[in-house]
Scaffold this active site. Sequence first.
Site: not given
Lengths: 102, 514
Positions: B68, B311
Amino acid sequence: MIYRLRLFITGRTPHSIRALDNLRSICETELAGRYEVEIIDVLENPGLADIEKILATPTLVRKLPEPVRKIIGDLSDREKVLLGLDVYSTHHENASIQTGKE
Amino acid sequence: MADVTDWQIERMPTGIPGFDQVTNGGLPRNRTAVVAGTAGSGKTILALQFLVMGLRKYDETGVFVTFEESPEDLIHNVRSFGWDLAGEVEKKRLAIVDATPEPGDVQIESGAFDLSGLMARIEHAVREVNAKRVILDAIGALFPQFTDPNLVRRELHRIGAGLRKLGVTTLMTLERLDDDGAVGRFGVEEFVADNVVILRNRLDQEKRRRTIEILKFRGGMHQKGEYTFTVDADEGVSILPLSAIELKQGSSNKRVSSGIEELDRMCGGGMYRDSIILVSGATGTGKTLTVAHYINAAIQAGERAILFASEESREQLTRNANSWGIDFEGAEKSGLLRIVCRYPDIMGLEDHQLQMRREIDAFKPARIAVDSLSAFEKAGTRRSFREFVIGFTSYVKYLEITGLITDTTAMLMGGQSITETHISTVTDTILLLRYVELHGEMRRGLMILKMRGTQHQKDIREYNIDGQGMHIGAPFRGIHGIMTGTPTYMFTREREHLAEMFSPETPPPPPPKI
């Protein structure tokens, strides 16, 4: 106009032998005196097959006149081979003139 | 291999991270396997990685047949993975067979033919580099080149048989139109029936989720079901097996300190070395402080620790730790601590997990802390979060090191979270930190909810936070319903009365509704 052709085959298989016979017949009857044919066995010369990107065998490659054309199969369908080589059209034209049609 | 019986087909380790685990040892050696997937599912990368890993890890050379993409494009596309295919071709360790159709090429069929030319070229390439691995990329692209799909199928079958005679292990990629349904287009599944791997790339609640499934391997066992994988610039495809590493770990009786003396005492002498500890609490209850104590205990013992912060920034963390008298900066400089601050939203959970594993592998810590794990909930779907949690915790257990993870509960009082429901089964110890409203005052209560393999105190203890950190005080008395967030008071006499009912010991606190 010279037809330079290459026929890629893989060993002496039935496909290969039929393709060789069919090609010889076509060249002698349709292209007499204006063809060069090179027979390449992929098993012996895989490098050339790489360059021409050969997948199917037998494959007939029309190197000249350009553009390059590929005809795959044992060449048993003569009409298609002539179409692929662009031999058929000129032949057909001549036939048309002879019969007086357009 | 001694443990392989006659009827089982020997496997070839691929070297692709995780692949050999989910396949129980790799691809069937000297056979052809098919990787099927939709466009963009990672087939070509997986196949190329099979070749590259062979070259790198096992010194096994390869042949790469492309139907391909042009060889130039492929070489260029995978350069970002650090795979130097052109260099390997020059060194005669890799050969490329270009079977892509020439653009604008007109091909006429006249009579019978076969694909012996292709087979001869592949065979030549295999002999040229003495290849052990062969890939055929995108065999579906072969079909439109010829009028008869039956012929292509038959010829592919013949090529498969030819490759087997050459003694190579082959991987073919095949495009699918859909993530479900038939294995591949053009009815190839009939011929590929022996060994099939399926890659999927689903859109799941706006997040991409890549999975790999070993559909079947003839004559051999493999792990069942889908496994998530990621594709990244460092390694290419990495598969994250969950169950493959679960429940194989041993168990240790060695205890380590949590960094809080009284907490160690409550646990009957500290945490088990190879355990996962979950600290759950609302914002401001002291989860990060617990982490700091826990990290500090490792540093004091001269052990390495790694902290994943999701955090807070590095500056916030070190400053806060300083305020409790814990020197994170110095520990980082001396090589005992590594802090990784990464916000959850920047990438998918699979990538997070992979990065965390890599950092753990590189730093080799004795302790790991994640503050907080619940912040990662946002970064993926429920399912991928669950897989992330299980994958991460089982990896920590596999390494037999201590892991502490924090979980922020949504509600201020009481409450539970998704994290808790997901991981309560994989954790060994659960520590609850809760606000307690008592006589118009907000106080804090701590409780060990569960601790595997040992006795622990069942009281709900009050604790305070000051400049030296956390101090655990006396148990709450005369109050129940703390953990559910609706405390009610009991009269002292009533409590004593109950105590007598369940003598000889004081009654345990009511079971929390978790």
